[in-house]
Design an enzyme around this catalytic site. Structure first.
Site, PDB file in Angstrom:
ATOM      1  N   ASP A  51      17.890 -60.060 -31.996  1.00 10.57           N
ATOM      2  CA  ASP A  51      17.656 -58.825 -32.751  1.00 10.57           C
ATOM      3  C   ASP A  51      16.845 -59.085 -34.019  1.00 10.57           C
ATOM      4  OD1 ASP A  51      19.639 -60.061 -34.201  1.00 10.57           O
ATOM      5  OD2 ASP A  51      21.093 -58.436 -34.037  1.00 10.57           O
ATOM      6  N   ASP A  69      24.413 -55.422 -37.425  1.00 11.11           N
ATOM      7  CA  ASP A  69      24.485 -56.830 -37.058  1.00 11.11           C
ATOM      8  C   ASP A  69      25.670 -57.509 -37.733  1.00 11.11           C
ATOM      9  OD1 ASP A  69      23.269 -59.312 -35.901  1.00 11.11           O
ATOM     10  OD2 ASP A  69      23.046 -59.825 -38.009  1.00 11.11           O
ATOM     11  N   ASP A  73      29.198 -58.883 -35.808  1.00 11.02           N
ATOM     12  CA  ASP A  73      29.610 -60.284 -35.928  1.00 11.02           C
ATOM     13  C   ASP A  73      31.041 -60.405 -36.450  1.00 11.02           C
ATOM     14  OD1 ASP A  73      27.173 -61.190 -35.052  1.00 11.02           O
ATOM     15  OD2 ASP A  73      26.361 -61.510 -37.045  1.00 11.02           O
TER      16      ASP A  73
END
Length: 218
Positions: A51, A69, A73
């Site tokens: 990404d 993102d 995570d």
């Protein structure tokens, strides 16, 4: 080249949505289908390497994508650590501590980066910690740390069910856990360092704002 002004359809964000889908699917089958769960979990983590590349290649970096993102995570790692806490009850404190470090240090780092007007939480000012700057600017090192950390937890999860194929009489999953343990520990140390610097920057920001306020009122 694919272009759009709709941030929700940015290619790196589409990859991010796929990561979320794979991650949720991994959590759903985690109690009973370890091989599928680990595959989906690692696939979600592996896509993390693409990404960012897509964001740079298509000039589609965004605050939305950075937050997506980061949260993917953190949430996926935390969910796996919850599972590991049920599998290895004697290590609950270690897993709890890992979650606290991971969530708190990354959150304060992201928050402070936004307050300081940084375009990305991965931008480290040259005047700040040299090692942390290397961590974020060296893609090879960053990938090794992140991949090794996720592989450590995933293999620890699989080890609960099976040792895996034997390599020189030792289970492959156990070998990978041993190999990746230093990486996981070191990544936690980096997270603490990151959190410390973020707290310091936040405190310095408060001091500057108070000084500016005094100057205006004086």
């Amino acid at each position: 080249m694919f272009t759009t002004d709709n941030v929700f359809l940015f290619i790196p964000n589409l990859i991010g949505y796929a990561r979320v889908v794979f991650g949720i699917a991994a959590l759903y089958v985690m109690p009973s289908l370890p091989t599928i769960a680990a595959t989906l979990y690692l696939l979600s983590g592996f896509l993390d390497a693409f990404d960012g590349h897509a964001a740079r290649h298509f000039n589609q970096s965004s605050q939305f994508g950075g937050m997506l993102d980061m949260l993917t995570d953190r949430c996926m790692t935390m969910a796996l650590l919850v599972t590991l806490s049920t599998f290895y009850p004697s290590w609950v404190f270690v897993f709890q501590l890992s979650m606290v470090i991971d969530i708190s240090c990354h959150w304060i780092h992201m928050h402070t980066s936004l307050l300081l007007g940084k375009g990305s939480h991965k931008y480290i000012d040259p005047s700040e910690n040299t090692f942390l700057r290397f961590y974020y600017t060296s893609r090879t090192f960053l990938f090794t740390m992140c991949a090794g950390n996720e592989l450590f937890y995933a293999m620890l999860y699989l080890l609960y069910f099976t040792e895996g194929p034997l390599v020189l009489g030792i289970g492959l999953f156990r070998i990978l856990v041993i190999v990746c343990t230093p990486i996981a520990v070191f990544k936690s140390i980096l997270a603490v360092l990151q959190g410390y610097i973020a707290w310091k920057n936040l405190g310095d920001l408060d001091i500057r704002e108070r000084q500016e306020l005094k100057e205006k009122s004086g």
